[in-house]
Design a protein around this motif. Structure first.
Motif, PDB file in Angstrom:
ATOM      1  N   ALA A  45      12.180  59.904  19.727  1.00 48.82           N
ATOM      2  CA  ALA A  45      10.066  61.159  19.525  1.00 48.82           C
ATOM      3  C   ALA A  45      10.740  62.225  19.123  1.00 48.82           C
ATOM      4  CB  ALA A  45       9.392  60.732  20.986  1.00 48.82           C
ATOM      5  N   SER A  46      11.804  62.919  19.454  1.00 52.97           N
ATOM      6  CA  SER A  46      12.204  64.433  18.519  1.00 52.97           C
ATOM      7  C   SER A  46      13.609  64.103  18.343  1.00 52.97           C
ATOM      8  CB  SER A  46      12.129  65.029  20.066  1.00 52.97           C
ATOM      9  OG  SER A  46      13.345  65.374  21.036  1.00 52.97           O
ATOM     10  N   GLY A  47      14.322  62.928  17.848  1.00 53.28           N
ATOM     11  CA  GLY A  47      15.742  62.951  17.724  1.00 53.28           C
ATOM     12  C   GLY A  47      16.612  63.661  18.856  1.00 53.28           C
ATOM     13  N   GLY A  48      16.157  63.453  20.204  1.00 56.10           N
ATOM     14  CA  GLY A  48      17.008  63.390  20.618  1.00 56.10           C
ATOM     15  C   GLY A  48      17.085  65.836  21.319  1.00 56.10           C
ATOM     16  N   GLN A  49      16.264  66.080  20.399  1.00 58.01           N
ATOM     17  CA  GLN A  49      16.619  67.632  20.480  1.00 58.01           C
ATOM     18  C   GLN A  49      14.996  67.828  21.765  1.00 58.01           C
ATOM     19  OE1 GLN A  49      18.331  69.093  18.425  1.00 58.01           O
ATOM     20  NE2 GLN A  49      18.404  67.044  18.565  1.00 58.01           N
ATOM     21  N   VAL A  50      14.721  66.810  22.539  1.00 61.90           N
ATOM     22  CA  VAL A  50      13.466  67.228  23.168  1.00 61.90           C
ATOM     23  C   VAL A  50      13.357  66.683  24.560  1.00 61.90           C
ATOM     24  CG1 VAL A  50      11.732  68.378  24.288  1.00 61.90           C
ATOM     25  CG2 VAL A  50      12.120  69.293  21.889  1.00 61.90           C
ATOM     26  N   MET A  51      13.410  66.779  25.519  1.00 60.43           N
ATOM     27  CA  MET A  51      13.235  65.448  26.858  1.00 60.43           C
ATOM     28  C   MET A  51      12.130  66.589  27.629  1.00 60.43           C
ATOM     29  SD  MET A  51      13.184  63.175  28.411  1.00 60.43           S
ATOM     30  CE  MET A  51      15.036  62.010  27.589  1.00 60.43           C
ATOM     31  N   THR A  52      10.600  65.984  27.044  1.00 58.13           N
ATOM     32  CA  THR A  52       9.662  66.041  27.524  1.00 58.13           C
ATOM     33  C   THR A  52       9.619  65.772  30.005  1.00 58.13           C
ATOM     34  OG1 THR A  52       8.553  64.081  27.828  1.00 58.13           O
ATOM     35  CG2 THR A  52       8.822  65.502  25.972  1.00 58.13           C
ATOM     36  N   LEU A  53       8.911  66.787  30.080  1.00 58.33           N
ATOM     37  CA  LEU A  53       8.305  66.150  31.752  1.00 58.33           C
ATOM     38  C   LEU A  53       8.546  64.590  32.187  1.00 58.33           C
ATOM     39  CD1 LEU A  53       7.355  69.595  32.729  1.00 58.33           C
ATOM     40  CD2 LEU A  53       9.418  68.551  33.331  1.00 58.33           C
TER      41      LEU A  53
END
Length: 400
Positions: free
Chosen positions: A185-193
């Motif tokens: 979803a973010s290319g691994g840049q973000v891990m949402t809560l």
């Protein structure tokens, strides 16, 4: 011509396992050594026949170190797990198979003998077809299992039942990767809560179901940025994973790994199946960037290079753990190495592949009982390609 002179090199591929390439090296005495490569099979095959074979044919197959040195220092492609490195790895494994056959002893004895009589195994919770075709299989909600050992579906949907199943078979360690599906979803840049909570659910189910009877490894597959990996590791801390494997992309970024270790003190890091050659591992060790050294024998430079990497790890008081989520010859060679290397702590296995297509391809597989792998018997690697595998294979040859 000496009996040990290399007279032919053959590569074999079967279409249903597109990532796997086998290499057979023939000698004048009539012996055949078996090696294996994984990923980019066509590229490695081209490397072997166009660049490796001309230098290998006519050489004495006993001179493993000389051949290894030559193949590990090409003009280009000497870094990381390139096609050059993967070709060198496959050839090296085949040469050690020849050495063991010639001496009439298993490869682990040819290497210098056993450090242990058996080694603890952990089950990588992949399914039957994970990684063996060109595309990796990722599991999302609603996908069903295709057999009793489709452990990737199981860890995503019923990790508690999976942990009980593994304990019943004697496994006391398992590896899962429930965060992977949230990376694209973010290319691994973000891990949402929200995604973090979903990714944590399988780990929490395992702990609630079996407590501390099961060691759990978290695999991140080099998919995440430093901030995302940090957030995942912080969430995993209460679970006390045995290690977090390949948390950032790419695993030669020692500075980022050191920063991650500072951000999450005490979180064991494992690195890395994706690295090739001893220099890359030396950099990790010098920087203090890893706790466990993982090598893939078909990507790091074969048995010869794996021994040197293990010696480096031992000098830095780090254990080693050979990788297998690839092919059956890799597993066999890795087990010889794991039983020989003084600081090896685990042999990775995939029970789904051991129970299915691995046995369809080779004549003998390692004996895994009550969560432990036992030594291979017989000279060399102790296994060969099944006759049916050879009949179905597309074969390409180079001869002197």
């Amino acid at each position: 011509m000496k009996a040990s002179t290399i007279t032919g090199i053959r590569t074999l591929r079967v279409p249903e396992r597109a990532n796997i390439l086998w290499v057979e090296i023939e000698t004048a005495e009539g012996l055949v050594g078996l090696g294996e490569s994984f990923r980019g099979a066509a590229a490695v095959e081209g490397q072997i026949h166009e660049l490796v074979a001309p230098s290998l044919l006519g050489q004495d197959s006993r001179n493993i170190e000389r051949i290894h040195r030559h193949l590990m220092t090409p003009y280009v492609g000497f870094g990381a797990s390139s096609a050059e490195m993967r070709a060198a790895s496959a050839v090296d494994i085949a040469l050690w198979d020849l050495m063991g056959q010639r001496l009439g002893v298993p490869v682990h004895e040819a290497l210098g003998g056993l450090s242990r009589d058996r080694i603890r195994a952990y089950n990588t919770c992949a399914g039957y077809d994970y990684n063996s075709a060109r595309d990796r299989r990722d599991i999302r909600a609603g996908e069903g299992a295709i057999g009793p050992y489709d452990d990737q579906v199981a860890f995503m949907q019923r990790a508690d039942e999976l942990a009980h199943s593994l304990l019943e078979e004697g496994f006391t360690a398992m590896k899962i990767w429930p965060f992977d599906v949230h990376a694209p979803a973010s290319g691994g840049q973000v891990m949402t809560l929200e995604d973090l909570k979903k990714g944590m659910e399988p780990f929490e189910k395992i702990r609630r179901a079996v407590g501390d009877r099961m060691e759990v490894m978290a695999e991140l597959h080099s998919l995440f940025s430093l901030p995302a990996a940090t957030r995942i590791c912080q969430a995993l801390a209460p679970i006390r994973p045995f290690w977090v494997e390949d948390p950032i992309g790419k695993m030669d970024d020692t500075a980022a790994l050191v920063e991650l270790r500072r951000a999450v003190p005490g979180m064991p890091i494992c690195a890395s199946e994706t690295l090739g050659g001893k220099v890359a591992f030396r950099e990790l060790l010098v920087a203090g960037a890893t706790d466990v050294v993982m090598v893939d024998l078909t990507w790091c430079g074969g048995l010869t290079e794996a021994r040197k990497i293990a010696a480096l790890a031992e000098a830095w008081a780090r254990p080693v753990a050979p990788h297998d989520c690839t092919g059956p010859v890799t597993l066999v060679a890795s087990l010889h190495f794991a039983l020989h290397a003084a600081t090896a702590i685990f042999q990775e296995v995939v029970r789904a592949t051991l129970a299915s297509w691995y046995r369809d391809l080779v004549t003998v597989l390692p004996r895994v009982e009550q969560g432990f792998c036992h030594p291979m018997q017989g000279p060399g690697l102790g296994t060969q390609l099944q006759p049916d595998t050879r009949r179905r294979a597309a074969i390409r040859e180079s001869r002197s």
